[in-house]
Design a protein around this motif. Structure first.
Motif, PDB file in Angstrom:
ATOM      1  N   ARG A  14       8.319 -16.134  -1.594  1.00 39.85           N
ATOM      2  CA  ARG A  14       7.713 -15.909  -2.910  1.00 39.85           C
ATOM      3  C   ARG A  14       6.290 -15.376  -2.761  1.00 39.85           C
ATOM      4  N   ASP A  15       5.550 -15.902  -1.784  1.00 36.26           N
ATOM      5  CA  ASP A  15       4.202 -15.377  -1.516  1.00 36.26           C
ATOM      6  C   ASP A  15       4.273 -13.912  -1.091  1.00 36.26           C
ATOM      7  N   PHE A  16       5.207 -13.606  -0.207  1.00 35.67           N
ATOM      8  CA  PHE A  16       5.410 -12.236   0.272  1.00 35.67           C
ATOM      9  C   PHE A  16       5.742 -11.306  -0.889  1.00 35.67           C
ATOM     10  N   ALA A  17       6.645 -11.740  -1.752  1.00 36.33           N
ATOM     11  CA  ALA A  17       7.115 -10.903  -2.851  1.00 36.33           C
ATOM     12  C   ALA A  17       6.068 -10.732  -3.957  1.00 36.33           C
ATOM     13  N   SER A  18       5.065 -11.597  -3.982  1.00 36.25           N
ATOM     14  CA  SER A  18       4.072 -11.535  -5.051  1.00 36.25           C
ATOM     15  C   SER A  18       3.296 -10.217  -5.065  1.00 36.25           C
ATOM     16  N   ASP A  19       3.155  -9.586  -3.913  1.00 33.80           N
ATOM     17  CA  ASP A  19       2.505  -8.268  -3.878  1.00 33.80           C
ATOM     18  C   ASP A  19       3.354  -7.272  -3.073  1.00 33.80           C
ATOM     19  N   PHE A  20       4.644  -7.382  -3.247  1.00 39.92           N
ATOM     20  CA  PHE A  20       5.603  -6.547  -2.524  1.00 39.92           C
ATOM     21  C   PHE A  20       5.385  -5.073  -2.837  1.00 39.92           C
ATOM     22  N   ALA A  21       5.270  -4.260  -1.805  1.00 35.69           N
ATOM     23  CA  ALA A  21       4.926  -2.850  -1.988  1.00 35.69           C
ATOM     24  C   ALA A  21       6.033  -1.875  -1.576  1.00 35.69           C
ATOM     25  N   TYR A  22       7.212  -2.380  -1.228  1.00 37.29           N
ATOM     26  CA  TYR A  22       8.246  -1.496  -0.692  1.00 37.29           C
ATOM     27  C   TYR A  22       9.395  -1.236  -1.656  1.00 37.29           C
ATOM     28  N   GLY A  23       9.298  -1.710  -2.876  1.00 35.30           N
ATOM     29  CA  GLY A  23      10.344  -1.464  -3.855  1.00 35.30           C
ATOM     30  C   GLY A  23      10.543   0.029  -4.073  1.00 35.30           C
ATOM     31  N   GLY A  24      11.800   0.457  -4.124  1.00 37.05           N
ATOM     32  CA  GLY A  24      12.106   1.861  -4.355  1.00 37.05           C
ATOM     33  C   GLY A  24      12.075   2.732  -3.115  1.00 37.05           C
ATOM     34  N   PHE A  25      11.639   2.200  -1.990  1.00 39.00           N
ATOM     35  CA  PHE A  25      11.603   2.964  -0.744  1.00 39.00           C
ATOM     36  C   PHE A  25      13.026   3.352  -0.354  1.00 39.00           C
ATOM     37  N   ASP A  26      13.221   4.560   0.153  1.00 34.89           N
ATOM     38  CA  ASP A  26      14.564   5.063   0.440  1.00 34.89           C
ATOM     39  C   ASP A  26      15.155   4.567   1.752  1.00 34.89           C
TER      40      ASP A  26
END
Length: 166
Positions: A14-26
């Protein structure tokens, strides 16, 4: 499901996902790199070669061997995921390279409390020779383009350095 024995890991997630930056990466390998290495927890595969998430495709197994599954991953990576360099990286002080098949079976049987004689663990008698065979296996595979660079390296778990053997 609470109290599952994974609560600490789910909290960290949950801590990791709080500022997750890889969404939508191919999912392509941005640095064009694929790495086959051991499952050993002393290996940080991306950081040891100066890369980060999204830069490389990583395949891990005991001993860092080029198995049929690893070859499948390499073929997919070279044709569909932007990979043009493959590193094969076993490491020093590896359990499958420093024990016999019987020794590992005995240790597993003692831990499991049951016979393990039927299980293969694919020990490596000569790590450098096995690395050479694995490099050749990738270089000569009919579905791996000749343009793909393939290197064999031994990772030193005590110094963090890679030593290119092939």
């Amino acid at each position: 499901m609470t109290g599952s024995g994974f609560d600490d890991l789910l909290s960290a997630n949950r801590d990791f996902a709080s500022d997750f930056a890889y969404g939508g990466f191919d999912g392509i390998a941005r640095a064009g790199v694929a790495l086959v290495t051991c499952m050993d927890s002393r290996i940080d595969p991306l950081r040891m070669i100066g890369l980060g998430p999204g830069d490389a495709k990583i395949f891990r197994n005991p001993g860092g061997r080029v198995t049929e599954a690893a070859l499948e991953a390499i073929v997919l990576a070279t044709h569909l995921l932007n990979v043009n360099r493959v590193l094969i990286v076993p490491h020093t002080r590896c359990a499958v390279a420093s024990s016999s098949e019987d020794e590992i079976r005995e240790r597993i049987a003692a831990s499991a409390g049951t016979d393990a004689a039927w299980q293969r663990f694919h020990v490596i008698d000569d790590q450098v020779a096995a690395l050479g065979q694995d490099v050749h296996k990738v270089r000569s595979h009919p579905l791996v383009p000749e343009s793909v660079q393939v290197g064999g390296f031994l990772y030193d778990v005590d110094s963090g350095l890679l030593d290119q053997k092939y």
